[in-house]
Design an enzyme around this catalytic site. Structure first.
Site, PDB file in Angstrom:
ATOM      1  NE  ARG A 171      49.997  43.719  35.945  1.00 19.48           N
ATOM      2  CZ  ARG A 171      49.648  42.707  36.736  1.00 19.48           C
ATOM      3  NH1 ARG A 171      50.309  42.474  37.870  1.00 19.48           N
ATOM      4  NH2 ARG A 171      48.670  41.906  36.411  1.00 19.48           N
ATOM      5  CB  SER A 220      47.049  45.277  30.141  1.00 18.25           C
ATOM      6  OG  SER A 220      46.472  44.005  30.064  1.00 18.25           O
ATOM      7  CD  GLU A 290      49.300  46.619  33.199  1.00 15.15           C
ATOM      8  OE1 GLU A 290      49.732  45.519  32.819  1.00 15.15           O
ATOM      9  OE2 GLU A 290      48.173  46.765  33.720  1.00 15.15           O
TER      10      GLU A 290
END
Length: 298
Positions: A171, A220, A290
């Site tokens: 990520r 998320s 995130e």
């Protein structure tokens, strides 16, 4: 900063533009300026002539983002239809505009009999965000399909970056600060449209069953630590259903925060920090955000 101090544009420039309607959480303040460029030349000219001290931020679908209640200073750039085209380059490669959605990319891949891009169907966002964050789900990641991307740098210059130059990790990429992804090439493998559609349907059904898609959410919330699932750590710390103001940890999927109606961005961020504190106390693991958190606290 008045409009007279900004470069002239062919696209649309809006002062004090509310960002809450443009992000999935439906919360947060305004952009000092929202710029929707007409085309790449308009974007380059604007950035080239903009005071270098003015901050610039790209905004896609706002699906994985908290815009703080004090708003975002400087200029927020939102790529529109001119940057949302997707077309085949060869038998297994697509040229995708930075503003194109994952649904459009995966559907175009299906129609062109290109497999391997099905996972993009499940990521709510645009190509620009996928490239920046190494977007991934259901076993696929952008680093596995990206060939290269075109970006406009903060000074208005164009650059082409290969997948190797982005130095992808989980990520995360090393895309230059202020750079805006205007297009990317994704490469899959030969496939059958019916099989590709079946995989997309499977992913959609799985996502619908496990995630609070009908809620105002940000996707998320926390990265999965090595060897762990973030949702499981959150659940084990007793955070399922935990609420601060109008913000709540989803009962359906504990790695999702939801705006139950009138949450402020401060509520949502405070809830995330409380979850992090409780997980640390329970398991000793420092959960990392995130979701992007941008702008100023009110």
């Amino acid at each position: 900063m008045s409009v007279a101090e900004l470069p002239r544009v062919a696209g649309k420039l809006t002062a004090n533009a509310p960002l809450a309607p443009l992000v999935w959480f439906k919360s947060g303040g305004c952009a000092q300026w929202l710029f929707e460029p007409k085309d790449m030349e308009d974007l380059q000219s604007f950035l080239r002539n903009l005071d270098p001290a003015t901050p610039v931020m790209a905004l896609g679908l706002g699906s994985n983002m908290i815009v703080r209640d004090g708003g975002v200073p400087g200029v927020v750039v939102r790529l529109g239809k001119a940057f949302a085209k997707v077309k085949p380059v060869d038998a297994i490669t697509l040229d995708c505009g930075g503003g194109a959605s994952g649904i459009l990319v995966s559907s175009t891949a299906r129609d062109a009999a290109i497999a391997g891009l099905e996972f993009l169907r499940s990521i709510p966002g645009t190509v620009g965000g996928f490239v920046r964050m190494n977007g991934g789900a259901y076993g696929g990641e952008v680093k596995d399909i990206l060939v290269d991307c075109d970006v406009v740098l903060r000074d208005g210059e164009h650059a082409n970056l290969s997948v190797e130059e982005l130095h992808y990790s989980y990520r995360h990429s090393e895309l230059p600060d202020g750079a805006i992804v205007v297009s990317a090439r994704f490469r899959g493998k030969p496939g059958e449209p019916s099989s590709i559609q079946a995989e997309m349907d499977r992913i959609s059904e799985s996502r619908e069953a496990s995630q609070p898609l009908r809620s105002k959410t940000g996707g998320s919330t926390f990265k999965n630590p090595d060897g762990h699932k973030a949702w499981q750590l959150v659940d084990e710390a007793g955070c399922r259903g935990l609420q601060i103001g109008g913000a709540q940890v989803s009962e359906k999927h504990t790695n999702f925060l939801i705006n139950t109606g009138d949450a402020s961005s401060a509520d949502i961020e405070a809830l995330g920090e409380e979850v992090r504190r409780r997980v640390m106390a329970k398991s000793g693991i420092d959960l990392q955000w995130e979701i992007q958190r941008v702008g100023e606290v009110k």
